[in-house]
Design a protein around this motif. Sequence first.
Motif, short mmCIF file in Angstrom:
data_model
loop_
_atom_site.label_atom_id
_atom_site.label_comp_id
_atom_site.label_asym_id
_atom_site.label_seq_id
_atom_site.Cartn_x
_atom_site.Cartn_y
_atom_site.Cartn_z
N ALA A 8 0.86 -1.19 0.00
CA ALA A 8 0.00 0.00 0.00
C ALA A 8 0.90 1.24 0.00
CB ALA A 8 -0.90 0.01 1.23
N PRO A 9 0.32 2.41 -0.27
CA PRO A 9 1.09 3.65 -0.15
C PRO A 9 1.47 3.92 1.31
CG PRO A 9 -0.90 4.00 -1.43
CD PRO A 9 -1.01 2.64 -0.81
N HIS A 10 2.53 4.67 1.53
CA HIS A 10 2.98 5.00 2.89
C HIS A 10 1.84 5.63 3.70
CE1 HIS A 10 4.82 7.70 5.92
NE2 HIS A 10 5.57 6.64 6.15
N ALA A 11 1.12 6.57 3.11
CA ALA A 11 0.02 7.24 3.83
C ALA A 11 -1.06 6.25 4.23
CB ALA A 11 -0.56 8.35 2.96
N GLU A 12 -1.35 5.29 3.38
CA GLU A 12 -2.38 4.29 3.69
C GLU A 12 -1.91 3.36 4.81
OE1 GLU A 12 -4.51 0.72 1.28
OE2 GLU A 12 -4.36 2.63 0.23
N ASP A 57 8.92 4.07 -4.25
CA ASP A 57 8.55 5.40 -3.79
C ASP A 57 7.47 5.26 -2.73
OD1 ASP A 57 6.06 5.09 -5.12
OD2 ASP A 57 6.95 5.87 -6.96
N ASP A 58 6.96 6.39 -2.21
CA ASP A 58 5.98 6.32 -1.11
C ASP A 58 4.58 5.96 -1.58
OD1 ASP A 58 5.61 8.77 -2.41
OD2 ASP A 58 4.86 9.73 -0.59
N ARG A 59 4.39 5.81 -2.90
CA ARG A 59 3.05 5.47 -3.41
C ARG A 59 2.78 3.96 -3.38
NH1 ARG A 59 3.65 8.26 -8.98
NH2 ARG A 59 5.68 7.36 -8.58
N TRP A 60 3.81 3.15 -3.22
CA TRP A 60 3.59 1.70 -3.23
C TRP A 60 4.71 1.04 -2.45
CZ3 TRP A 60 -0.80 -0.34 -3.97
CH2 TRP A 60 -0.96 -1.69 -4.21
#
Length: 112
Positions: A8-12, A57-60
């Motif tokens: 998942a993305p870092h934020a998730e 990257d932070d998206r995945w």
Amino acid sequence: MSHLPAMAPHAELSAWIESREELLSSALLGGEPGLCAVFLSCDDQGDYLLRLCDGADDRWMTWREQRRLRSGFGRSYAEAIANAALTRLERGGWQLEWMARTAPAALPALAA
């Protein structure tokens, strides 16, 4: 012990932890292979959890490791183990890009 979603993305991942536990600290490190994330949290049973994720990257990001830390030693011990993990990553070529920590809910009162 509940495990993070596999990817998942870092934020998730941060939001997933915050919805189930108390997130004590989160850090993003950058390096040649991409980004690495370190999460330290406390669950409802008082156990501390250290989680490591990485990705291009932070998206995945992909969850790599999860450790339960001995709660009997307290938050200071858990934070020391998380700092040791960050130090090992930095020695391995990762650079700290961003970090956030929560302060303890109540600081001890000073005796008058």
